[in-house]
Motif scaffolding. Structure first.
Motif, PDB file in Angstrom:
ATOM      1  N   GLU A 197       0.781  -1.222  -0.138  1.00 44.34           N
ATOM      2  CA  GLU A 197      -0.060  -0.099   0.102  1.00 44.34           C
ATOM      3  C   GLU A 197       0.941   1.208  -0.122  1.00 44.34           C
ATOM      4  O   GLU A 197       0.473   2.453  -0.367  1.00 44.34           O
ATOM      5  CB  GLU A 197      -0.907   0.211   1.037  1.00 44.34           C
ATOM      6  N   SER A 198       2.026   1.129   0.558  1.00 46.09           N
ATOM      7  CA  SER A 198       2.920   2.310   0.793  1.00 46.09           C
ATOM      8  C   SER A 198       4.264   1.849   0.470  1.00 46.09           C
ATOM      9  O   SER A 198       4.806   0.685   0.272  1.00 46.09           O
ATOM     10  CB  SER A 198       2.931   2.989   1.924  1.00 46.09           C
ATOM     11  N   LEU A 199       5.269   2.801   0.359  1.00 52.84           N
ATOM     12  CA  LEU A 199       6.854   2.528   0.194  1.00 52.84           C
ATOM     13  C   LEU A 199       6.964   1.639   1.350  1.00 52.84           C
ATOM     14  O   LEU A 199       8.063   0.777   1.239  1.00 52.84           O
ATOM     15  CB  LEU A 199       7.605   3.982  -0.014  1.00 52.84           C
ATOM     16  N   GLY A 200       6.577   1.849   2.343  1.00 51.74           N
ATOM     17  CA  GLY A 200       6.969   1.332   3.751  1.00 51.74           C
ATOM     18  C   GLY A 200       6.636  -0.232   3.618  1.00 51.74           C
ATOM     19  O   GLY A 200       7.362  -0.926   4.020  1.00 51.74           O
ATOM     20  N   GLY A 201       5.247  -0.432   3.004  1.00 50.14           N
ATOM     21  CA  GLY A 201       4.838  -1.608   2.893  1.00 50.14           C
ATOM     22  C   GLY A 201       5.648  -2.439   1.808  1.00 50.14           C
ATOM     23  O   GLY A 201       5.924  -3.873   2.121  1.00 50.14           O
ATOM     24  N   VAL A 202       6.059  -1.705   0.808  1.00 54.56           N
ATOM     25  CA  VAL A 202       6.866  -2.664   0.020  1.00 54.56           C
ATOM     26  C   VAL A 202       8.166  -2.933   0.423  1.00 54.56           C
ATOM     27  O   VAL A 202       8.726  -4.114   0.241  1.00 54.56           O
ATOM     28  CB  VAL A 202       7.061  -1.548  -1.333  1.00 54.56           C
ATOM     29  N   MET A 203       8.783  -1.856   1.174  1.00 56.04           N
ATOM     30  CA  MET A 203      10.168  -2.232   1.829  1.00 56.04           C
ATOM     31  C   MET A 203      10.026  -3.412   2.710  1.00 56.04           C
ATOM     32  O   MET A 203      10.956  -4.158   2.849  1.00 56.04           O
ATOM     33  CB  MET A 203      10.558  -0.988   2.510  1.00 56.04           C
ATOM     34  N   HIS A 204       9.002  -3.543   3.447  1.00 53.88           N
ATOM     35  CA  HIS A 204       8.970  -4.747   4.568  1.00 53.88           C
ATOM     36  C   HIS A 204       8.827  -5.837   3.787  1.00 53.88           C
ATOM     37  O   HIS A 204       9.451  -6.745   4.096  1.00 53.88           O
ATOM     38  CB  HIS A 204       7.507  -4.360   5.254  1.00 53.88           C
ATOM     39  N   ARG A 205       7.924  -6.008   2.651  1.00 57.00           N
ATOM     40  CA  ARG A 205       8.048  -7.131   1.885  1.00 57.00           C
ATOM     41  C   ARG A 205       9.303  -7.723   1.188  1.00 57.00           C
ATOM     42  O   ARG A 205       9.483  -8.873   1.246  1.00 57.00           O
ATOM     43  CB  ARG A 205       6.955  -7.102   0.782  1.00 57.00           C
ATOM     44  N   LEU A 206       9.998  -6.538   0.681  1.00 53.82           N
ATOM     45  CA  LEU A 206      11.182  -6.691   0.337  1.00 53.82           C
ATOM     46  C   LEU A 206      12.126  -7.327   0.966  1.00 53.82           C
ATOM     47  O   LEU A 206      13.168  -8.248   0.716  1.00 53.82           O
ATOM     48  CB  LEU A 206      11.688  -5.525  -0.621  1.00 53.82           C
ATOM     49  N   LEU A 207      12.275  -6.970   2.266  1.00 52.34           N
ATOM     50  CA  LEU A 207      13.485  -7.053   3.050  1.00 52.34           C
ATOM     51  C   LEU A 207      13.008  -8.286   4.070  1.00 52.34           C
ATOM     52  O   LEU A 207      13.937  -9.063   4.658  1.00 52.34           O
ATOM     53  CB  LEU A 207      13.388  -5.793   4.045  1.00 52.34           C
ATOM     54  N   ALA A 208      11.690  -8.607   4.116  1.00 54.31           N
ATOM     55  CA  ALA A 208      11.453  -9.667   5.118  1.00 54.31           C
ATOM     56  C   ALA A 208      10.400 -10.842   4.736  1.00 54.31           C
ATOM     57  O   ALA A 208      10.369 -11.918   5.306  1.00 54.31           O
ATOM     58  CB  ALA A 208      10.823  -8.966   6.290  1.00 54.31           C
ATOM     59  N   VAL A 209       9.746 -10.734   3.512  1.00 52.79           N
ATOM     60  CA  VAL A 209       8.988 -11.589   3.157  1.00 52.79           C
ATOM     61  C   VAL A 209       9.290 -12.321   1.724  1.00 52.79           C
ATOM     62  O   VAL A 209       9.729 -11.730   0.846  1.00 52.79           O
ATOM     63  CB  VAL A 209       7.490 -10.961   2.705  1.00 52.79           C
ATOM     64  N   ASP A 210       9.156 -13.681   1.738  1.00 49.39           N
ATOM     65  CA  ASP A 210       9.306 -14.327   0.568  1.00 49.39           C
ATOM     66  C   ASP A 210       8.198 -14.529  -0.299  1.00 49.39           C
ATOM     67  O   ASP A 210       7.150 -15.324   0.520  1.00 49.39           O
ATOM     68  CB  ASP A 210       9.986 -15.795   0.998  1.00 49.39           C
ATOM     69  N   PRO A 211       8.041 -14.462  -1.483  1.00 48.52           N
ATOM     70  CA  PRO A 211       6.709 -14.351  -2.105  1.00 48.52           C
ATOM     71  C   PRO A 211       6.306 -16.016  -2.468  1.00 48.52           C
ATOM     72  O   PRO A 211       7.190 -16.748  -2.375  1.00 48.52           O
ATOM     73  CB  PRO A 211       6.801 -13.864  -3.555  1.00 48.52           C
ATOM     74  N   ASP A 212       5.111 -16.039  -2.640  1.00 48.97           N
ATOM     75  CA  ASP A 212       4.676 -17.501  -3.054  1.00 48.97           C
ATOM     76  C   ASP A 212       4.837 -17.857  -4.292  1.00 48.97           C
ATOM     77  O   ASP A 212       4.508 -17.234  -5.416  1.00 48.97           O
ATOM     78  CB  ASP A 212       3.046 -17.481  -2.927  1.00 48.97           C
ATOM     79  N   LEU A 213       5.763 -19.049  -4.553  1.00 51.03           N
ATOM     80  CA  LEU A 213       6.012 -19.437  -6.047  1.00 51.03           C
ATOM     81  C   LEU A 213       5.294 -20.794  -6.621  1.00 51.03           C
ATOM     82  O   LEU A 213       5.733 -21.312  -7.509  1.00 51.03           O
ATOM     83  CB  LEU A 213       7.416 -19.657  -5.721  1.00 51.03           C
ATOM     84  N   ASP A 214       4.032 -20.840  -5.871  1.00 47.86           N
ATOM     85  CA  ASP A 214       3.438 -22.104  -6.193  1.00 47.86           C
ATOM     86  C   ASP A 214       3.131 -22.011  -7.668  1.00 47.86           C
ATOM     87  O   ASP A 214       2.806 -23.092  -8.559  1.00 47.86           O
ATOM     88  CB  ASP A 214       2.306 -22.329  -5.235  1.00 47.86           C
ATOM     89  N   ALA A 215       2.938 -20.743  -8.497  1.00 49.85           N
ATOM     90  CA  ALA A 215       2.489 -20.672  -9.701  1.00 49.85           C
ATOM     91  C   ALA A 215       3.438 -21.318 -10.735  1.00 49.85           C
ATOM     92  O   ALA A 215       3.303 -21.425 -11.843  1.00 49.85           O
ATOM     93  CB  ALA A 215       1.982 -19.308 -10.107  1.00 49.85           C
ATOM     94  N   LEU A 216       4.593 -21.348 -10.231  1.00 52.41           N
ATOM     95  CA  LEU A 216       5.936 -21.414 -11.188  1.00 52.41           C
ATOM     96  C   LEU A 216       6.205 -23.210 -11.222  1.00 52.41           C
ATOM     97  O   LEU A 216       6.158 -23.689 -10.193  1.00 52.41           O
ATOM     98  CB  LEU A 216       6.897 -20.668 -10.711  1.00 52.41           C
ATOM     99  N   PRO A 217       6.500 -23.427 -12.180  1.00 58.74           N
ATOM    100  CA  PRO A 217       6.747 -25.031 -12.589  1.00 58.74           C
ATOM    101  C   PRO A 217       8.407 -25.242 -12.352  1.00 58.74           C
ATOM    102  O   PRO A 217       8.939 -24.261 -12.255  1.00 58.74           O
ATOM    103  CB  PRO A 217       6.400 -25.309 -14.065  1.00 58.74           C
ATOM    104  N   GLU A 218       8.843 -26.257 -12.338  1.00 63.11           N
ATOM    105  CA  GLU A 218      10.174 -26.624 -12.054  1.00 63.11           C
ATOM    106  C   GLU A 218      10.793 -26.898 -13.493  1.00 63.11           C
ATOM    107  O   GLU A 218      10.082 -26.997 -14.288  1.00 63.11           O
ATOM    108  CB  GLU A 218      10.343 -27.801 -11.052  1.00 63.11           C
ATOM    109  N   PRO A 219      11.966 -26.265 -13.746  1.00 63.49           N
ATOM    110  CA  PRO A 219      12.886 -25.645 -12.583  1.00 63.49           C
ATOM    111  C   PRO A 219      12.901 -24.257 -12.166  1.00 63.49           C
ATOM    112  O   PRO A 219      13.878 -23.787 -11.544  1.00 63.49           O
ATOM    113  CB  PRO A 219      14.081 -26.131 -13.421  1.00 63.49           C
TER     114      PRO A 219
END
Length: 623
Positions: A197-219
């Motif tokens: 929602e804000s630059l602070g929210g983006v920074m928090h996710r970039l620095l501390a959150v790993d996104p969900d990768l389930d949509a990606l196939p291997e490899p």
């Protein structure tokens, strides 16, 4: 969508004529631009200095999956970067129309971006702003645009910035890999991976959150996970990414623009659509009115509304006129729309082939300057810039008594119908062009040093022929480079095209020295042509020995014919008036038939019109 130029925008930069804005943001402004011969480019004016590293290294970059940079420089105090114009929508537009990508298309996208980053990092360049808007889906596959530029502060779109950037580090190659992971995940999900929602929210996710990768196939899932590591040292290199995908998956996988979605149309296409919308009577009046505008004449109104229609299409404008300040409901009125009409940009006379043909086909009044020069002489209209720096423009082939008029653009070789092509690609045109270039360069290098005192007519014909030949070489080299992506896809990683890029770039300064010498001493001109001959002969030998077998064995003939058709459409009418009879002069009867058959029926008429004038001037030049 191309936006109009705004007050304060330059009319031209470094010899490129600006037609409008393709985009603007914190990193700078990108303009839709055209050279004197109507070829389209993207010119970026960065908000900051052009990176010296980029200036030095860009010529060594392999053009595969990258918009090739063709110039970096300064126009006065304004820095600019010129790159080839890439046709096609950006990835964000494509995902909005198509939806998320998967399977082979997603793999092709990921591999294309990784290939581009590998090429950049190999010569020490970091992109530093990889994001969906900077990945275009061109006819040749995904293409990365907008190379790294030094600007104050943070660069990159927030959700694609690497975590280390927020801790004060300068983005480098590892940050590009992080952005690669983010863009690949966006393509698979349709969502920016670290949105907030804000630059602070983006920074928090970039620095501390790993996104969900389930949509990606291997490899891809594992590779994107490693690429999005918070620690730069834990991220793979682009070469490791490609190895993890089994190197490039193309062919058979390809990724083009979704059906019905294209990039911004060229100024010539916009003009042609506007012209097609006119009534027959308006079309009859259009050439005279537009040529008067190019001359700087004050054309305020016309009887049948031609100028109004072209103004509605954005091709013409009525500049504002300052008035004494008048209080109004919305504020203070300081200007009103004027009656005078003029082209919206100086690029119109370059970018619209029909207008160029009209201008080339008219005859000036005795003693009057010709073409665009009349506009300069009158103090109005469009400045004239010769496509031959340091020399006057060459006499027009079509001005010869043997040729009565420049053929209408609709009568040029048919580039809409693709011939029935089977077997291997037909390389006849390339072989003949190689033979013609080397043969004429040898003739000139042998003739000119011993020219001595020659008649004024022969000297003029020799200079005309040399200018025309240099222009033909210029178009051939750029045509080669336009065909390279097709060869690169066919060859895969088994073949490196960068030596050919280096050879072509090395020709540039030598060609400029020849153009500068054309109007001087003929003996010196002969000496300047010798290095061009030597380098071109070396380049052609390597091309025919190494590239031609790849084209013959691996490139689909229909794809080759389509690519050649696009290249042929970029050659301006005046150059065609030399090129067509020039190739015929150096071809056997069978070769001429094959070239004409591929070009279309109207090319025979064009050859018949231009051959007598060409032959006459050739005889006069060479004796």
């Amino acid at each position: 969508m191309t936006m109009r130029l705004v007050p304060g925008d330059p009319m031209s930069l470094g010899g490129y004529w600006l037609a409008g804005r393709l985009g603007a943001g914190g990193r700078g402004v990108v303009y839709d631009a055209y050279d004197d011969e109507g070829r389209r480019f993207a010119v970026k004016v960065p908000r900051g200095e052009v990176d010296g590293q980029l200036s030095d290294a860009v010529w060594r970059v392999s053009p595969r999956h990258l918009a090739r940079v063709v110039g970096v420089g300064m126009d006065g105090v304004v820095p600019y970067i010129v790159s080839e114009f890439v046709e096609g929508p950006d990835l964000r537009q494509a995902v909005e129309r198509h939806g998320p990508y998967a399977g082979g298309e997603l793999a092709a996208l990921a591999a294309g971006m990784a290939t581009a980053l590998r090429s950049l990092h190999a010569v020490g360049i970091a992109h530093r702003d990889l994001r969906p808007e900077n990945v275009l889906l061109s006819p040749d596959g995904p293409t990365v645009i907008d190379l790294g530029v030094t600007v104050p502060g943070t660069v990159g779109t927030r959700t694609y910035l690497a975590p280390e950037v927020f801790t004060g580090q300068r983005p480098g190659p590892e940050a590009d890999v992080f952005a690669w992971g983010g863009v690949t995940l966006f393509a698979a999900t349709g969502h920016d991976p670290f949105r907030g929602e804000s630059l602070g929210g983006v920074m928090h996710r970039l620095l501390a959150v790993d996104p969900d990768l389930d949509a990606l196939p291997e490899p891809l899932r594992s590779l994107v996970g490693r690429a999005l590591a918070k620690n730069p040292a834990d991220r793979p290199s682009p070469r490791e990414l490609l190895a993890g995908m089994g190197d490039s998956p193309e062919p058979p996988y390809t990724l083009g623009a979704p059906e019905g979605l294209a990039g911004p149309p060229s100024l010539g296409e916009v003009a042609e659509r506007a012209y097609a919308s006119l009534t027959p009577l308006q079309r009859d009046e259009a050439p005279g009115l537009l040529l008067r505008l190019l001359d700087g004449d004050a054309v305020c109104r016309d009887e049948h509304g031609v100028l109004d229609r072209l103004t509605e299409a954005g091709l013409l404008v009525r500049p504002s006129v300052a008035v004494p300040p008048v209080p109004a409901e919305a504020g203070t009125l300081v200007a009103v729309s004027g009656e005078r009409v003029e082209p919206a940009s100086a690029a119109l006379a370059r970018a619209w082939p029909r207008l160029r043909a009209w201008e080339a086909g008219r005859s000036p009044a005795p003693g009057a300057p010709a073409g665009r020069d009349r506009a300069v002489a009158s103090g109005h209209g469009l400045p004239a810039v010769s496509p031959y720096p340091g020399s006057a423009a060459p006499p027009d082939v079509t001005a010869s008594p043997d040729v009565t008029a420049v053929p209408d653009v609709t009568a040029l070789p048919d580039v809409t119908a693709l011939p029935d092509v089977t077997g291997s690609p037909d390389l006849t045109g390339l072989y003949v062009a190689h033979r013609a270039m080397l043969s004429d360069l040898r003739r000139l290098t042998q003739l000119l040093p011993e020219a001595g005192a020659v008649s004024a007519a022969r000297a003029s014909a020799t200079r005309w022929y040399t200018r025309s030949l240099l222009s033909a070489i210029h178009h051939h080299v750029h045509g080669d480079e336009a065909l390279w992506p097709l060869v690169a896809r066919a060859a895969g990683d088994a073949f490196d095209l960068s030596p050919y890029a280096g050879g072509h770039e090395a020709l540039g300064p030598l060609m400029e020295r020849c153009r500068a010498a054309v109007d001087g001493d003929l003996a010196r001109l002969g000496r300047e042509l010798k290095p061009v001959l030597d380098l071109l002969a070396e380049h052609i030998a390597g091309e025919e020995a190494e590239l031609f077998p790849i084209i013959t064995e691996r490139v689909p003939p229909t794809a080759w014919a389509r690519a050649e058709r696009r290249v042929a459409g970029q050659v301006p009418v005046r150059q065609m008036a030399f090129r067509v009879p020039w190739l015929d002069r150096h071809a056997t009867g069978e070769e001429t038939e094959r070239i004409l058959a591929a070009a279309g029926r109207s090319s025979r008429v064009f050859l018949a019109l231009t051959r007598p004038g060409y032959r006459r001037r050739e005889r006069l030049a060479f004796g």
